[in-house]
Write a protein that holds these residues in place. Structure first.
Motif, PDB file in Angstrom:
ATOM      1  N   LEU A   1      28.801   6.979  50.817  1.00  0.00           N
ATOM      2  CA  LEU A   1      27.798   6.042  50.365  1.00  0.00           C
ATOM      3  C   LEU A   1      27.146   5.442  51.576  1.00  0.00           C
TER       4      LEU A   1
ATOM      5  N   SER B   1      24.024   2.557  52.761  1.00  0.00           N
ATOM      6  CA  SER B   1      23.043   1.620  52.265  1.00  0.00           C
ATOM      7  C   SER B   1      22.103   1.304  53.397  1.00  0.00           C
TER       8      SER B   1
ATOM      9  N   VAL C   1      18.584   3.298  43.511  1.00  0.00           N
ATOM     10  CA  VAL C   1      19.893   3.889  43.808  1.00  0.00           C
ATOM     11  C   VAL C   1      19.720   5.398  43.710  1.00  0.00           C
TER      12      VAL C   1
ATOM     13  N   SER D   1      29.989   6.375  42.532  1.00  0.00           N
ATOM     14  CA  SER D   1      29.631   5.315  43.487  1.00  0.00           C
ATOM     15  C   SER D   1      28.264   4.704  43.171  1.00  0.00           C
ATOM     16  N   GLY D   2      27.286   5.540  42.863  1.00  0.00           N
ATOM     17  CA  GLY D   2      25.944   5.036  42.565  1.00  0.00           C
ATOM     18  C   GLY D   2      25.944   4.152  41.327  1.00  0.00           C
TER      19      GLY D   2
ATOM     20  N   SER E   1      28.537   2.611  40.013  1.00  0.00           N
ATOM     21  CA  SER E   1      29.313   1.385  40.228  1.00  0.00           C
ATOM     22  C   SER E   1      28.522   0.388  41.076  1.00  0.00           C
ATOM     23  N   ALA E   2      27.728   0.896  42.028  1.00  0.00           N
ATOM     24  CA  ALA E   2      26.863   0.007  42.815  1.00  0.00           C
ATOM     25  C   ALA E   2      25.815  -0.647  41.905  1.00  0.00           C
TER      26      ALA E   2
ATOM     27  N   SER F   1      23.653   7.267  47.630  1.00  0.00           N
ATOM     28  CA  SER F   1      25.065   7.586  47.357  1.00  0.00           C
ATOM     29  C   SER F   1      25.346   9.074  47.421  1.00  0.00           C
TER      30      SER F   1
ATOM     31  N   TYR G   1      34.308   4.367  43.457  1.00  0.00           N
ATOM     32  CA  TYR G   1      34.109   3.179  42.627  1.00  0.00           C
ATOM     33  C   TYR G   1      34.100   1.918  43.492  1.00  0.00           C
TER      34      TYR G   1
ATOM     35  N   GLY H   1      31.103   1.674  45.899  1.00  0.00           N
ATOM     36  CA  GLY H   1      29.892   1.273  45.182  1.00  0.00           C
ATOM     37  C   GLY H   1      29.826  -0.243  45.086  1.00  0.00           C
TER      38      GLY H   1
END
Ligand SMILES: Cc1cc2nc3c(=O)[nH]c(=O)nc-3n(C[C@H](O)[C@H](O)[C@H](O)COP(=O)(O)OP(=O)(O)OC[C@H]3O[C@@H](n4cnc5c(N)ncnc54)[C@H](O)[C@@H]3O)c2cc1C
Ligand SMILES: *[C@@H]1O[C@H](CO)[C@@H](O)[C@H](O)[C@H]1NC(C)=O
Length: 354
Positions: A6, A8, A28, A34-35, A37-38, A275, A327, A330
């Protein structure tokens, strides 16, 4: 297991009011664990103006089921762990969706190990080799911790080098097959090319536990991502998901971010969370403009989360290569972005010197 990742890119917002009203605050890229959950973390913090761009025609990423003769089989992630001193958040999620699983481990390995020429190895021989492998693992953990204590030098070795230092590397076919279950199988790479520091001690087992739940649910493991997504994509939610949108170019500056997708569309926002996996990032599928101002060597050995940035964040590395890691990453990345949006400091922004 293929590396979870991930990144950012926190880009400061200097959008005009009119423009900001039309474009989402956050894009996103990627609708894997991950995406999603972010996005859910942002949503719960009140940042709901989100656009999720996903390359494929589904959400879930590397949590993917397939139909095999009327049965669901997992093509990607299949296990999650429980029973450790640190709660695995997937256990709770699994309960919420009533995910069917059973405990499936290697406890019977001594009775299931076959010789090349046919027939089982004697149970005692396998048990002895497995004991050596377990003690060797402990040595590897100790040695890795020792390497990590050296703050001045970034020294690392392969798992195999560490096994050799222990004096008992796997040599016979039986030793090698047992080693496969201890290492290759977890890392999806052979010990000779796998970083010791980034795999030992194995946080997944030491923290989240030794009980491996093998998911055997007709809905597939991916139902966890669908469950999280359903909470932010419900009717009336401003969150948008666009499938079959392959991001090819991400241009960022102080005034925001613009993403071009393969089909020629353009999307703008104030911030982006990418992600996509390390593999995707290494492939140059996505062109960053300007190119990411980081040592490209990092791409080879770190989850991308490390890049945001400064690295001190050893924790983000802990569950690398696992669904729980995706998870948690994210959530962590979204929390960094929330801090940034609230004016409490932008990690990505500062470190990337945008
Ligand atoms: C065979 C296999 C077995 C595994 N077994 C386990 C296991 O038993 N237990 C476990 O915990 N973990 C396991 N893993 C690892 C686990 O699946 C991953 O760590 C986790 O699913 C990664 O989630 P993610 O969101 O970080 O990445 P991904 O799931 O890869 O999600 C990234 C998403 O981004 C999208 N994307 C990529 N590039 C672009 C682009 N340019 N534009 C738009 N979208 C893009 C992708 O299509 C994807 O949907 C396994 C993985 C594999 C491959
Ligand atoms: C690993 O470290 C622990 C704690 O220091 C020690 O008790 C143990 O003997 C070590 N194991 C090996 C195999 O070196």
């Amino acid at each position: 297991m293929a590396a979870m990742s991930l990144i950012s890119l926190f880009v400061t917002l200097l959008f005009s009011a009119a423009k900001a009203a039309q474009s989402p605050s956050v894009i996103v890229v990627g609708a894997g664990m991950s995406g999603i959950s972010a996005a859910k973390t942002l949503y719960e913090a009140g940042i709901k103006d989100i656009l999720i761009l996903e390359a494929s025609s589904r959400i879930g990423g590397r949590m993917l089921k397939a139909d095999f003769s009327g049965y669901t089989v997992e093509m990607g992630a299949n296990w999650y762990n429980s029973g450790g001193p640190v709660a695995n958040p997937l256990v709770d999620l699994a309960k919420k969706v009533n995910l069917k699983s059973y405990i499936n481990d290697y406890s019977n390995i001594a009775e299931n190990t076959y010789k090349q020429e046919g027939g089982l190895y004697p149970k005692k021989d396998v048990e002895k080799v497995d004991e050596v492998a377990t003690a060797r693992d402990e040595y590897c953990s100790n040695f890795s911790k020792m390497l990590s204590r050296n703050k001045k030098k970034d020294v690392d070795v392969s798992i195999l080098a560490s096994q050799r230092l222990y004096g008992r590397p796997p040599l016979t076919p039986l030793e090698m097959v047992i080693d496969f279950y201890h290492n290759d199988y977890e890392d999806a790479e052979p010990p000779k090319v796998t970083s010791l520091k980034h795999t030992y001690p194995r946080a997944q087992f030491e923290e989240h536990g030794e009980y491996p739940h093998f998911v055997m649910d007709p809905r597939g493991f991916e139902v966890l991502v669908q469950y999280l997504a359903s909470q932010i994509l419900k009717k009336g939610s401003p969150v948008q998901l666009k499938l079959k949108k392959v991001a090819r170019e991400i241009a960022y500056s102080k005034s925001g971010v613009t993403i071009k997708t393969e089909d020629g569309s353009t999307y703008s926002a104030n911030y982006v969370i990418v992600s996509a996996s390390v593999g995707v990032l290494q492939s140059d599928l996505i062109q960053f403009k300007p190119t990411l101002p980081v040592d490209t060597n990092l791409f080879q050995s770190f989850p991308f989360a490390e890049l945001h940035f400064g690295c001190g964040e050893h924790n983000s590395n802990k569950f690398l290569g696992y669904v729980d890691g995706a998870y948690l990453e994210g959530i962590a990345t979204a929390n960094d972005l929330i801090k940034c949006i609230k004016g409490k400091g932008c990690k990505g922004d500062k470190n990337m010197e945008v």
